[in-house]
Design a protein around this motif. Structure first.
Motif, PDB file in Angstrom:
ATOM      1  N   ASP A   1      74.973  43.455  57.304  1.00  0.00           N
ATOM      2  CA  ASP A   1      74.994  44.831  57.803  1.00  0.00           C
ATOM      3  C   ASP A   1      76.074  45.024  58.860  1.00  0.00           C
ATOM      4  OD1 ASP A   1      72.875  45.564  56.174  1.00  0.00           O
ATOM      5  OD2 ASP A   1      71.373  45.073  57.691  1.00  0.00           O
ATOM      6  N   ILE A   2      76.219  44.034  59.745  1.00  0.00           N
ATOM      7  CA  ILE A   2      77.248  44.121  60.794  1.00  0.00           C
ATOM      8  C   ILE A   2      78.635  44.216  60.170  1.00  0.00           C
ATOM      9  CG2 ILE A   2      78.364  42.830  62.664  1.00  0.00           C
ATOM     10  CD1 ILE A   2      75.531  41.724  63.312  1.00  0.00           C
ATOM     11  N   LEU A   3      78.915  43.386  59.181  1.00  0.00           N
ATOM     12  CA  LEU A   3      80.216  43.406  58.525  1.00  0.00           C
ATOM     13  C   LEU A   3      80.437  44.701  57.755  1.00  0.00           C
ATOM     14  CD1 LEU A   3      80.326  39.722  57.263  1.00  0.00           C
ATOM     15  CD2 LEU A   3      81.836  40.721  58.987  1.00  0.00           C
ATOM     16  N   GLU A   4      79.446  45.127  57.019  1.00  0.00           N
ATOM     17  CA  GLU A   4      79.594  46.343  56.217  1.00  0.00           C
ATOM     18  C   GLU A   4      79.806  47.561  57.115  1.00  0.00           C
ATOM     19  OE1 GLU A   4      77.834  47.411  52.046  1.00  0.00           O
ATOM     20  OE2 GLU A   4      76.311  47.796  53.579  1.00  0.00           O
ATOM     21  N   ASN A   5      79.045  47.650  58.192  1.00  0.00           N
ATOM     22  CA  ASN A   5      79.206  48.781  59.110  1.00  0.00           C
ATOM     23  C   ASN A   5      80.583  48.778  59.767  1.00  0.00           C
ATOM     24  OD1 ASN A   5      76.603  49.581  58.559  1.00  0.00           O
ATOM     25  ND2 ASN A   5      75.725  48.734  60.428  1.00  0.00           N
ATOM     26  N   SER A   6      81.137  47.584  59.987  1.00  0.00           N
ATOM     27  CA  SER A   6      82.411  47.486  60.710  1.00  0.00           C
ATOM     28  C   SER A   6      83.582  48.051  59.919  1.00  0.00           C
ATOM     29  CB  SER A   6      82.697  46.027  61.077  1.00  0.00           C
ATOM     30  OG  SER A   6      83.106  45.284  59.940  1.00  0.00           O
TER      31      SER A   6
ATOM     32  N   GLY B   1      75.443  26.894  55.294  1.00  0.00           N
ATOM     33  CA  GLY B   1      76.234  28.109  55.364  1.00  0.00           C
ATOM     34  C   GLY B   1      75.386  29.357  55.415  1.00  0.00           C
ATOM     35  N   ASN B   2      76.052  30.479  55.642  1.00  0.00           N
ATOM     36  CA  ASN B   2      75.371  31.750  55.844  1.00  0.00           C
ATOM     37  C   ASN B   2      75.396  32.598  54.569  1.00  0.00           C
ATOM     38  OD1 ASN B   2      75.282  34.726  56.726  1.00  0.00           O
ATOM     39  ND2 ASN B   2      74.614  33.614  58.552  1.00  0.00           N
TER      40      ASN B   2
ATOM     41  N   ASN C   1      71.425  42.062  60.419  1.00  0.00           N
ATOM     42  CA  ASN C   1      71.902  40.781  59.913  1.00  0.00           C
ATOM     43  C   ASN C   1      73.431  40.811  59.766  1.00  0.00           C
ATOM     44  OD1 ASN C   1      72.578  41.957  57.389  1.00  0.00           O
ATOM     45  ND2 ASN C   1      70.592  41.456  56.519  1.00  0.00           N
ATOM     46  N   PHE C   2      74.005  39.661  59.475  1.00  0.00           N
ATOM     47  CA  PHE C   2      75.458  39.564  59.415  1.00  0.00           C
ATOM     48  C   PHE C   2      76.047  40.496  58.356  1.00  0.00           C
ATOM     49  CE2 PHE C   2      76.428  35.069  61.303  1.00  0.00           C
ATOM     50  CZ  PHE C   2      75.898  35.494  62.508  1.00  0.00           C
TER      51      PHE C   2
END
Length: 211
Positions: A110-115, A147-148, A107-108
């Motif tokens: 996880d993508i942001l946190e991993n980045s 919104g997300n 999900n968004f």
């Protein structure tokens, strides 16, 4: 630091005296999706290359009206921050793309946190997404545009200085919640864009909306 924010270009070529003047004096450009209206690789490439003629530091994500070809193009031009982080003078810029919406294994949040997990040299954080964060004024008035939640959850935890979005053309403007300024520069399709100033500590010091 001066940032130029662009969104919802929708294949309208980013050429105007005012925009080009602002790009020339910008430290970085943040593009929050819909670079094209389901356009080709070459069309998107021409848009990004034109922007880079005036400012070399460009960070972008795709939007829901971009294609996988556009996602590949911004990767190839080394301007994509989908699931990865770039650095502009100590400002760490990361993002999530609207191209892959609903087709990603993570999900968004996880993508942001991993980045940002391995980033060590960032004094402040900025997030770019095409969708706005849930529960902000940038979501617009339609009940289908709420919104997300992942983006809002990430911002609540990590308190980026900026959360830049687009998608909702009529919801341009900014709103500060906690330490984060949620901002939609408006659609370049309608000749809107924004400039943001950060002070020496990379804190938000003001925004100007152009049309």
């Amino acid at each position: 630091m001066k940032l130029v924010l662009l969104s919802d270009i929708h294949s309208r070529f980013p050429r105007s005296d005012e925009l080009e003047s602002e790009l020339k004096t910008a430290d970085a450009v943040l593009i929050s999706g819909d670079i094209t209206g389901f356009g080709s690789y070459d069309e998107g490439e021409a848009i990004i290359k034109h922007i880079k003629k005036f400012c070399k530091s460009v960070f972008a994500v795709g939007g829901n009206c971009d294609t996988f070809e556009i996602a590949r193009m911004i990767e190839n031009l080394d301007v994509s921050v989908h699931g990865q982080a770039g650095n502009a003078g100590g400002l760490c810029v990361t993002g999530v793309s609207g191209v892959e919406r609903g087709r990603m294994p993570l999900n968004f949040y996880d993508i942001l946190e991993n980045s940002i997990a391995s980033e060590k040299n960032c004094r402040k954080l900025a997030v770019i997404s095409h969708e706005p964060a849930f529960g902000t004024d940038r979501c617009g008035r339609s009940s289908s545009r709420k919104g997300n939640r992942n983006i809002r959850e990430f911002a609540e935890k990590y308190q980026p200085v900026l959360a830049v979005s687009g998608h909702v053309h009529e919801a341009w403007g900014s709103q500060k919640i906690g330490k984060t300024v949620y901002i939609n520069p408006g659609a370049w399709l309608e000749r809107r864009f924004a400039t943001v100033m950060l002070d020496n500590n990379l804190e938000f010091s003001g925004a100007e909306f152009h049309s």
